[in-house]
Structures are given as structure tokens and as C-alpha cells.
Design a protein around this motif. Structure first.
Motif, PDB file in Angstrom:
ATOM      1  N   ILE A  22      55.243  71.343  37.133  1.00 35.68           N
ATOM      2  CA  ILE A  22      55.914  72.069  38.199  1.00 35.68           C
ATOM      3  C   ILE A  22      56.948  73.001  37.572  1.00 35.68           C
ATOM      4  O   ILE A  22      57.682  72.597  36.681  1.00 35.68           O
ATOM      5  N   THR A  23      57.017  74.234  38.065  1.00 36.50           N
ATOM      6  CA  THR A  23      58.047  75.155  37.612  1.00 36.50           C
ATOM      7  C   THR A  23      59.144  75.178  38.667  1.00 36.50           C
ATOM      8  O   THR A  23      58.932  75.643  39.784  1.00 36.50           O
ATOM      9  N   LEU A  24      60.289  74.631  38.298  1.00 36.59           N
ATOM     10  CA  LEU A  24      61.429  74.598  39.206  1.00 36.59           C
ATOM     11  C   LEU A  24      62.145  75.940  39.189  1.00 36.59           C
ATOM     12  O   LEU A  24      62.169  76.635  38.171  1.00 36.59           O
ATOM     13  N   THR A  27      67.267  74.846  36.845  1.00 36.80           N
ATOM     14  CA  THR A  27      67.274  73.704  35.935  1.00 36.80           C
ATOM     15  C   THR A  27      67.982  72.545  36.611  1.00 36.80           C
ATOM     16  O   THR A  27      68.998  72.726  37.273  1.00 36.80           O
ATOM     17  N   VAL A  28      67.435  71.356  36.453  1.00 36.04           N
ATOM     18  CA  VAL A  28      67.982  70.142  37.057  1.00 36.04           C
ATOM     19  C   VAL A  28      68.509  69.245  35.938  1.00 36.04           C
ATOM     20  O   VAL A  28      67.850  69.073  34.909  1.00 36.04           O
ATOM     21  N   THR A  29      69.692  68.685  36.162  1.00 39.65           N
ATOM     22  CA  THR A  29      70.258  67.733  35.214  1.00 39.65           C
ATOM     23  C   THR A  29      70.139  66.333  35.793  1.00 39.65           C
ATOM     24  O   THR A  29      70.588  66.081  36.914  1.00 39.65           O
ATOM     25  N   ARG A  55      56.633  66.838  33.614  1.00 39.97           N
ATOM     26  CA  ARG A  55      56.481  67.539  34.884  1.00 39.97           C
ATOM     27  C   ARG A  55      57.307  68.831  34.939  1.00 39.97           C
ATOM     28  O   ARG A  55      56.844  69.840  35.454  1.00 39.97           O
ATOM     29  N   TYR A  56      58.539  68.786  34.410  1.00 41.03           N
ATOM     30  CA  TYR A  56      59.447  69.917  34.553  1.00 41.03           C
ATOM     31  C   TYR A  56      59.701  70.704  33.279  1.00 41.03           C
ATOM     32  O   TYR A  56      60.309  71.775  33.326  1.00 41.03           O
ATOM     33  N   GLY A  57      59.295  70.185  32.151  1.00 38.62           N
ATOM     34  CA  GLY A  57      59.465  70.906  30.893  1.00 38.62           C
ATOM     35  C   GLY A  57      60.921  71.249  30.620  1.00 38.62           C
ATOM     36  O   GLY A  57      61.805  70.409  30.721  1.00 38.62           O
ATOM     37  N   LYS A  58      61.173  72.506  30.306  1.00 35.40           N
ATOM     38  CA  LYS A  58      62.519  72.955  29.945  1.00 35.40           C
ATOM     39  C   LYS A  58      63.447  73.085  31.149  1.00 35.40           C
ATOM     40  O   LYS A  58      64.629  73.374  30.988  1.00 35.40           O
ATOM     41  N   LYS A  59      62.932  72.865  32.345  1.00 33.04           N
ATOM     42  CA  LYS A  59      63.748  72.978  33.555  1.00 33.04           C
ATOM     43  C   LYS A  59      64.451  71.668  33.908  1.00 33.04           C
ATOM     44  O   LYS A  59      65.052  71.556  34.972  1.00 33.04           O
ATOM     45  N   VAL A  60      64.365  70.676  33.022  1.00 33.24           N
ATOM     46  CA  VAL A  60      65.079  69.420  33.248  1.00 33.24           C
ATOM     47  C   VAL A  60      65.898  69.085  32.005  1.00 33.24           C
ATOM     48  O   VAL A  60      65.423  69.218  30.880  1.00 33.24           O
ATOM     49  N   ALA A 117      60.562  62.577  41.888  1.00 32.69           N
ATOM     50  CA  ALA A 117      60.204  63.970  41.591  1.00 32.69           C
ATOM     51  C   ALA A 117      60.005  64.761  42.890  1.00 32.69           C
ATOM     52  O   ALA A 117      60.479  65.891  43.008  1.00 32.69           O
ATOM     53  N   LYS A 118      59.330  64.157  43.857  1.00 32.50           N
ATOM     54  CA  LYS A 118      59.131  64.839  45.144  1.00 32.50           C
ATOM     55  C   LYS A 118      60.474  65.110  45.816  1.00 32.50           C
ATOM     56  O   LYS A 118      60.680  66.164  46.424  1.00 32.50           O
TER      57      LYS A 118
END
Length: 142
Positions: A22-24, A27-29, A55-60, A117-118
């Protein structure tokens, strides 16, 4: 014929076990608080944290805190300050997951990472969170 069936089953198993990427938008911490002797914490580290990374790659961004360390208390208390309806009876229990500026989740059952995640995705999109985790979830308040 047997080779085709084996190849098909192998592909099916790989396809079912891979998480959806998923591409957010932002970015989520995720702050993960655990106790070294906690079995649920160990399973969460082994299953859920890699799931979020995949699931989120570099966006987490995942920050891990050991509740046995005195320096963790400052971060933990700061997270708790922002939770609606936090009950002090839960203080120090783990695993504790704080999705910064969104919600926190206490405890863990196998498969919860998919629901978390949802909820992360719903929260980012300002949508209603799942009912599935509401008994373990504390919402963020400014």
C-alpha cells in the motif's frame, strides 16, 4: 499432471502469504512498547512489525521501546497523554502499539496486524475505524 498441481499449489501459497503493498499519502510513525518476557510481544515483533514494513515500505517508521528501560517511560507517558478514555489500570501492559497522532492498540492476537493496518489506512483517509479492534483501541486526541 502432478508437477502442474504442485507448481499451482506453491504459487497459491506464495500469493496468499504475501501482503498487499500500500502506498500511504503520509508517513506513519508506529511506536511499539514491549516487555522482554512478554510472549505476545515476541510474536508481535516477529509477525506484525515485518507485516507493516512490507505493506508500507518507506512510508512507515517503526520505533521500538523496551518497557523495562527507565528511558522509555518519558515516551510512553507522552503517548498516553493523547489518548481518549485511557484507563490507568492498563498502565505498563504490553504489547502496546501507538500509531502516532491516530490511535493506540493494547494487546495482540494472531491476525490483528491486518486489522490494525486497515485502521491505519482508514484513519489517514479520515474514515471510520473497524469495530473489530475497538475493545483494544484508544483513539488519539489533541
Amino acid at each position: 499432471m502432478k508437477k502442474k498441481l504442485i507448481v499451482f499449489l506453491a504459487l497459491l501459497m506464495v500469493g496468499c502469504s504475501a501482503s498487499k503493498k500500500i502506498t500511504l499519502k503520509k508517513t506513519v510513525t508506529i511506536e511499539f512498547y514491549s516487555i522482554s518476557e512478554c510472549a505476545q510481544c515476541q510474536v508481535f515483533k516477529k509477525k506484525a512489525l515485518p507485516y507493516f514494513k512490507e505493506r508500507y515500505g518507506k512510508k512507515v517508521i517503526i520505533k521500538m521501546y523496551d518497557m523495562d528501560e527507565e528511558s522509555t517511560k518519558l515516551h510512553y507517558d507522552e503517548a498516553l497523554k493523547h489518548l481518549q478514555e485511557w484507563d490507568e489500570a492498563f498502565y505498563g501492559q504490553s504489547p502496546f502499539l501507538y500509531v502516532k497522532n491516530h490511535f493506540a492498540y493494547l494487546g495482540y492476537n494472531a491476525g490483528d496486524e491486518e486489522w490494525i493496518a486497515k485502521d491505519i489506512e482508514a484513519s489517514l483517509n479520515k474514515e471510520k475505524l473497524s469495530k473489530r479492534l475497538e475493545g483494544h483501541r484508544f483513539l488519539y486526541q489533541k
